[in-house]
Design a protein around this motif. Structure first.
Motif, mmCIF file in Angstrom:
data_model
loop_
_atom_site.group_PDB
_atom_site.id
_atom_site.type_symbol
_atom_site.label_atom_id
_atom_site.label_comp_id
_atom_site.label_asym_id
_atom_site.label_seq_id
_atom_site.Cartn_x
_atom_site.Cartn_y
_atom_site.Cartn_z
ATOM 1 N N TRP A 164 50.904 -10.293 60.170
ATOM 2 C CA TRP A 164 50.354 -8.947 60.278
ATOM 3 C C TRP A 164 49.114 -8.841 59.394
ATOM 4 O O TRP A 164 49.190 -8.916 58.178
ATOM 5 C CB TRP A 164 51.395 -7.925 59.831
ATOM 6 C CG TRP A 164 51.067 -6.501 60.202
ATOM 7 C CD1 TRP A 164 49.933 -5.822 59.890
ATOM 8 C CD2 TRP A 164 51.874 -5.597 60.956
ATOM 9 N NE1 TRP A 164 49.975 -4.554 60.389
ATOM 10 C CE2 TRP A 164 51.168 -4.377 61.054
ATOM 11 C CE3 TRP A 164 53.131 -5.699 61.552
ATOM 12 C CZ2 TRP A 164 51.672 -3.269 61.716
ATOM 13 C CZ3 TRP A 164 53.642 -4.594 62.212
ATOM 14 C CH2 TRP A 164 52.919 -3.397 62.298
ATOM 15 N N GLY A 201 47.460 -5.843 68.545
ATOM 16 C CA GLY A 201 48.364 -4.698 68.452
ATOM 17 C C GLY A 201 49.695 -4.946 69.134
ATOM 18 O O GLY A 201 50.736 -4.444 68.685
ATOM 19 N N SER A 202 49.710 -5.729 70.212
ATOM 20 C CA SER A 202 50.964 -6.008 70.917
ATOM 21 C C SER A 202 51.931 -6.786 70.024
ATOM 22 O O SER A 202 53.144 -6.536 70.043
ATOM 23 C CB SER A 202 50.682 -6.794 72.194
ATOM 24 O OG SER A 202 49.985 -8.002 71.901
ATOM 25 N N GLU A 203 51.385 -7.726 69.231
ATOM 26 C CA GLU A 203 52.250 -8.477 68.310
ATOM 27 C C GLU A 203 52.816 -7.562 67.232
ATOM 28 O O GLU A 203 53.981 -7.676 66.849
ATOM 29 C CB GLU A 203 51.447 -9.611 67.654
ATOM 30 C CG GLU A 203 51.113 -10.773 68.570
ATOM 31 C CD GLU A 203 50.500 -11.933 67.798
ATOM 32 O OE1 GLU A 203 51.016 -12.272 66.717
ATOM 33 O OE2 GLU A 203 49.494 -12.485 68.269
ATOM 34 N N LYS A 204 52.003 -6.643 66.744
ATOM 35 C CA LYS A 204 52.473 -5.733 65.704
ATOM 36 C C LYS A 204 53.561 -4.802 66.248
ATOM 37 O O LYS A 204 54.567 -4.548 65.562
ATOM 38 C CB LYS A 204 51.303 -4.922 65.151
ATOM 39 C CG LYS A 204 50.271 -5.764 64.411
ATOM 40 C CD LYS A 204 49.108 -4.911 63.926
ATOM 41 C CE LYS A 204 48.094 -5.748 63.165
ATOM 42 N NZ LYS A 204 46.921 -4.948 62.727
ATOM 43 N N ARG A 205 53.371 -4.288 67.445
ATOM 44 C CA ARG A 205 54.384 -3.397 68.038
ATOM 45 C C ARG A 205 55.704 -4.133 68.238
ATOM 46 O O ARG A 205 56.788 -3.566 68.039
ATOM 47 C CB ARG A 205 53.865 -2.829 69.366
ATOM 48 C CG ARG A 205 52.770 -1.783 69.189
ATOM 49 C CD ARG A 205 52.463 -1.085 70.496
ATOM 50 N NE ARG A 205 51.847 -1.987 71.462
ATOM 51 C CZ ARG A 205 50.535 -2.195 71.563
ATOM 52 N NH1 ARG A 205 49.694 -1.574 70.743
ATOM 53 N NH2 ARG A 205 50.046 -3.021 72.472
ATOM 54 N N LYS A 206 55.622 -5.393 68.604
ATOM 55 C CA LYS A 206 56.840 -6.194 68.763
ATOM 56 C C LYS A 206 57.558 -6.354 67.432
ATOM 57 O O LYS A 206 58.795 -6.263 67.375
ATOM 58 C CB LYS A 206 56.469 -7.565 69.341
ATOM 59 C CG LYS A 206 57.656 -8.495 69.539
ATOM 60 C CD LYS A 206 57.188 -9.833 70.097
ATOM 61 C CE LYS A 206 58.355 -10.813 70.218
ATOM 62 N NZ LYS A 206 57.906 -12.141 70.721
ATOM 63 N N THR A 207 56.804 -6.569 66.362
ATOM 64 C CA THR A 207 57.413 -6.722 65.041
ATOM 65 C C THR A 207 58.076 -5.426 64.604
ATOM 66 O O THR A 207 59.177 -5.435 64.037
ATOM 67 C CB THR A 207 56.349 -7.144 64.016
ATOM 68 O OG1 THR A 207 55.735 -8.359 64.448
ATOM 69 C CG2 THR A 207 56.968 -7.345 62.635
ATOM 70 N N VAL A 208 57.418 -4.293 64.864
ATOM 71 C CA VAL A 208 57.989 -2.992 64.474
ATOM 72 C C VAL A 208 59.250 -2.692 65.275
ATOM 73 O O VAL A 208 60.248 -2.191 64.737
ATOM 74 C CB VAL A 208 56.940 -1.876 64.667
ATOM 75 C CG1 VAL A 208 57.569 -0.504 64.466
ATOM 76 C CG2 VAL A 208 55.777 -2.067 63.715
ATOM 77 N N LYS A 209 59.244 -3.027 66.547
ATOM 78 C CA LYS A 209 60.385 -2.726 67.404
ATOM 79 C C LYS A 209 61.574 -3.615 67.090
ATOM 80 O O LYS A 209 62.734 -3.168 67.109
ATOM 81 C CB LYS A 209 59.979 -2.890 68.882
ATOM 82 C CG LYS A 209 61.055 -2.423 69.857
ATOM 83 C CD LYS A 209 60.531 -2.485 71.288
ATOM 84 C CE LYS A 209 61.593 -1.970 72.277
ATOM 85 N NZ LYS A 209 61.090 -2.009 73.674
ATOM 86 N N GLN A 242 51.452 0.058 56.075
ATOM 87 C CA GLN A 242 52.797 0.380 56.558
ATOM 88 C C GLN A 242 53.365 1.585 55.815
ATOM 89 O O GLN A 242 53.989 2.467 56.407
ATOM 90 C CB GLN A 242 53.723 -0.827 56.390
ATOM 91 C CG GLN A 242 53.284 -2.085 57.111
ATOM 92 C CD GLN A 242 52.956 -1.833 58.552
ATOM 93 O OE1 GLN A 242 53.795 -1.373 59.325
ATOM 94 N NE2 GLN A 242 51.714 -2.095 58.937
ATOM 95 N N ARG A 285 53.736 4.408 58.345
ATOM 96 C CA ARG A 285 55.131 4.328 58.790
ATOM 97 C C ARG A 285 56.074 4.513 57.613
ATOM 98 O O ARG A 285 57.056 3.791 57.464
ATOM 99 C CB ARG A 285 55.403 2.979 59.470
ATOM 100 C CG ARG A 285 54.598 2.733 60.737
ATOM 101 C CD ARG A 285 54.995 1.421 61.400
ATOM 102 N NE ARG A 285 54.330 1.245 62.670
ATOM 103 C CZ ARG A 285 53.115 0.718 62.817
ATOM 104 N NH1 ARG A 285 52.453 0.307 61.748
ATOM 105 N NH2 ARG A 285 52.579 0.599 64.011
#
Length: 770
Positions: free
Chosen positions: A115, A121-129, A145, A149
């Motif tokens: 990160w 952004g797609s990789e970051k959203r996957k990590t958050v999910k 973060q 968040r």
């Protein structure tokens, strides 16, 4: 690891297994570059995570009699969330470690996420999910973060078992390090646990400071594992040069260009630079190397000289620049070339390649000018001589030619002697301890704003309790913290609601919502350089720009075709001439120990075998000047109407002594290891020193109030005058060092010069004290 050809573990890797697996201690692993510190940390970490997964799945243990206990309560699966938090100072290092850790963690079924600002952004959203496994992140991205968040931090790190801080030394005593310490403490507050912390570094000069940094609440519980297997053979040469004027100077250059002539770089750089470039070309061509220079302008100059030398020799260019102002894609091309084993390449760089990314084995290191510090030199040297090969270090130091106007620092050949002193300390395995970071008030302001963003508001007591315990802000007691909050409120960074809750003010809200907020350190205003529509990088412009002007950047010559003062854009096109851009240099404070070693060099008679003939001559000249000036007995030298003080203390002591003497009406400036007192005789300097010594030793705060340029760190502008003085006093004032200077002036006020018959002694018209 067996598949990669590993047959044994290094000593640090073996010794780290037990402490990391038992999870009862914080650990520092100190070993040379490429000694496997990453594996020393992550092999046991992955083993622990794999074991946890096996137990959760009900897999049998090594002992079949204990493989299943029907009466035992069920083992819950690992808590969801990030299990290992890896903090890195560099995005490039994260990218490099991501590939290495992915191989290590894959067999343990441990996911690896990265990160930073360049991650999609797609990789970051996957990590958050689906947070899990290992997260590689910079302090700035971790700060983001908390700000964006804040309510998810506890969930995201619910399963946290380990924290790994790479390149630990780079964070010590810096605003970024204070930010990192605060963020780690806030994570522990969020998850209500204290996961073990593991620090990795190749360059640590003060283990007690490193332990206190890693775990401020319990430094005595930090285990230090130092590798004993890095006894590397070193091949070393220090080459000396005398400054030589360029063929063409400013007026001549302008006249030649006005006449339509092309001015080549070889005509406008100093002759010693041409000689250094020629030696680099002959010595380095055909293999991989790193050449470190102390200023980005020098990087561009030498890269261009070497590229042109290749062109004249009709061979492929092997020399490329690498520094922080170059565009990311330009830097990555050079990094990829260094990793490519099919053709040789030499990177001319600043500290950007000093640590971090694995660029593979390089044949040698070159250092142009005195290194910024002994620790920096050690870090750079660790880049060479891998895989059992000796490390090769070439150093180049230029001294000015002497004339009747030469100052004592020039006569003493201070640059060369400082370099010799640093190498001697390096060979003794001494490294600088980390500097005192002071009160860290600038970073505390940032963290106050960040906590308010995280929780939507906080009381003063909650903020102080969360931020000002053991750690970077421990000196901010409730009284000082209250003053800080009032100062922030005066700048509209915070406001207080009727129920006492602190919220963002209008300026604070704008600051937190800007991308630059996440960084704790100050960034210089940069201009973007665009060449034929392609971004080249950025440049701190410190002089007027003119259409048609020339400069060198990214190893090539450019002509300025347009300047956008609103958008801070400089448009360029290729050109035949050019001068290096006005970059800043790498400036590091020189400490007491280095200056003490310089005195030992002057007083000694041995001549290191690793000096070339010119360096030996320059050393002899410096020692001769030392004896002639009788500096083993005196600290004052008269030079015309001025007086020079040579006390041989560190830069902080020198600067504080200058402030002290200025309070007595003297005009004092710091010049390398010396103080110059303008238009003052030795008698006047001695009188001023005695006047100061007759009074009680002042509080550092008194000097802090006299410093005009107190806005050094990012948020210093928000401090009121008294807080700014306190921050300055804690950061740069060394009263004890300054008073050592004054005592030396008082005790031995006189000095003698060589006799007029000495042909090397410059004449000094003003008399000295008897």
């Amino acid at each position: 690891m067996h598949e990669q050809g590993w047959t044994t573990l290094h000593d640090a890797q073996e010794r780290a297994i037990g402490p990391i697996l038992d999870e009862h201690h914080d650990v520092i692993i100190s070993a040379a570059t490429a000694a496997g510190k990453t594996e020393a940390a992550f092999l046991p970490i992955c083993s622990a995570l794999a074991h946890q997964r096996d137990v959760a799945r009900g897999a049998p243990t090594a002992d079949p009699w204990e493989g299943h206990d029907p009466w035992a309560p069920p083992v819950p699966p690992p808590a969801p969330g990030i299990e290992v938090l890896y903090l890195s100072p560099l995005k490039a290092l994260i990218n490099d470690q991501y590939d290495r850790l992915d191989m290590i963690c894959d067999r343990a079924d441990v996911a690896v996420h990265r990160w930073h600002g360049d991650v999609a952004g797609s990789e970051k959203r996957k990590t958050v999910k689906h947070p899990s496994g290992v997260l590689l992140i910079t302090p700035e991205s971790l700060e983001a973060q908390f700000v964006n968040r804040g309510n998810e931090i506890a969930t995201m790190f619910a399963g946290l078992r380990y924290v790994v801080v790479d390149e630990l030394h780079s964070f010590l005593a810096t605003p970024r390090g204070a930010q990192l310490q605060s963020l780690l403490n806030r994570i522990e507050l969020a998850v209500r646990r204290r996961p073990p912390r593991i620090g990795l570094s190749a360059t640590l000069g003060d283990m007690s400071a490193a332990k206190a940094f890693l775990r401020p609440t319990g430094p005595d519980n930090v285990l230090v594992i130092e590798s004993t297997s890095d006894g590397q053979e070193l091949k070393l040469q220090l080459r000396g040069y005398r400054a030589a004027a360029p063929d063409l100077r400013g007026r001549q250059v302008r006249a030649a260009e006005a006449a339509g002539q092309t001015v080549e770089i070889e005509q406008v750089v100093n002759g010693d630079q041409l000689d250094i470039a020629e030696h680099l070309f002959k010595s380095l061509r055909g293999c991989d190397n790193l050449v470190f220079a102390n200023a980005r302008s020098d990087v561009e100059t030498y890269a261009d000289l070497l590229a042109r030398r290749c062109e004249r020799a009709k061979v492929a260019n092997e020399f490329w620049p690498h520094h922080g102002s170059l565009a990311k894609d330009v830097r990555e091309v050079v990094e990829a070339q260094l990793k490519d084993r099919t053709r040789p390449v030499t990177a001319v760089c600043t500290s950007t390649l000093e640590m971090g990314i694995d660029i593979g084995s390089v044949a040698s290191i070159a250092q142009i000018g005195p290194p910024p510090s002994v620790a920096s030199l050690r870090q750079r040297l660790g880049r060479a001589g891998r895989r059992g090969e000796p490390a090769v270090l070439r150093m180049y130091v230029t001294e000015k030619e002497l004339d009747i106007r030469s100052a004592p620092a020039g006569e003493l050949r201070c640059s060369l002697v400082q370099t010799v002193a640093m190498v001697r300390l390096l060979l003794e395995r001494w490294l600088e301890p980390s500097d005192d970071a002071g009160l860290n008030l600038s970073t505390l302001i940032q963290q106050v704003l960040s906590v308010i963003a995280q929780h939507g508001g906080a009381t003063a007591a909650e903020l102080h309790g969360a931020l000002c315990g053991p750690g970077p802000f421990s000196d901010s007691d409730p009284a000082r913290f209250s003053r800080l909050l009032r100062s922030m409120a005066a700048q509209d960074l915070i406001v207080q609601s009727g129920d006492g809750l602190l919220l963002h003010g209008q300026l604070g809200e704008r600051a937190v919502n800007h991308y630059s907020f996440y960084s704790a350190f100050q960034t210089q205003e940069e201009w973007r350089l665009i060449a034929d529509g392609r971004p080249l990088g950025t440049l701190p412009v410190t002089q007027p720009l003119a259409i048609g002007g020339l400069l060198i950047f990214a190893g090539r010559r450019w002509r300025i075709t347009g300047v956008d003062t609103v958008g801070h854009v400089v448009e360029l096109t290729r050109a035949a001439g050019g001068v290096p851009p006005p970059f800043g240099g790498e400036v590091a404070l020189v400490g007491d120990r280095v200056r003490e070693e310089m005195v030992a060099v002057y007083q000694g008679t041995d001549v290191p075998v690793w000096l070339d003939a010119e360096a030996k001559t320059l050393l002899a000249e410096g020692r001769k000047a030392w004896r002639r000036l009788e500096l083993d007995q005196h600290v004052l030298v008269a030079a015309g109407n001025d007086t020079i003080i040579l006390p041989w203390v560190g830069d902080r002591g020198l600067s504080t002594a200058a402030l002290a003497l200025a309070t007595q009406g003297l005009v004092v400036s710091v010049d390398g290891p010396t103080l110059t007192v303008t238009d003052s005789s030795p008698d006047q300097v001695v009188a001023a020193a005695r006047s100061l010594l007759a009074k009680p030793v002042p509080d550092p705060l008194e000097f802090g109030r006299h410093v005009e340029n107190s806005e050094v760190d990012k948020w210093d502008w928000a401090l009121d005058a008294e807080l700014a003085a306190e921050a300055t006093a804690a950061r740069i004032i060394d009263v004890a060092g300054a008073w050592r200077v004054l005592v030396a002036v008082d005790a031995q006020p006189g000095s003698k010069l060589g006799s007029p018959s000495d042909p090397t002694a410059p004449s000094v018209p003003s008399p000295l004290l008897p």
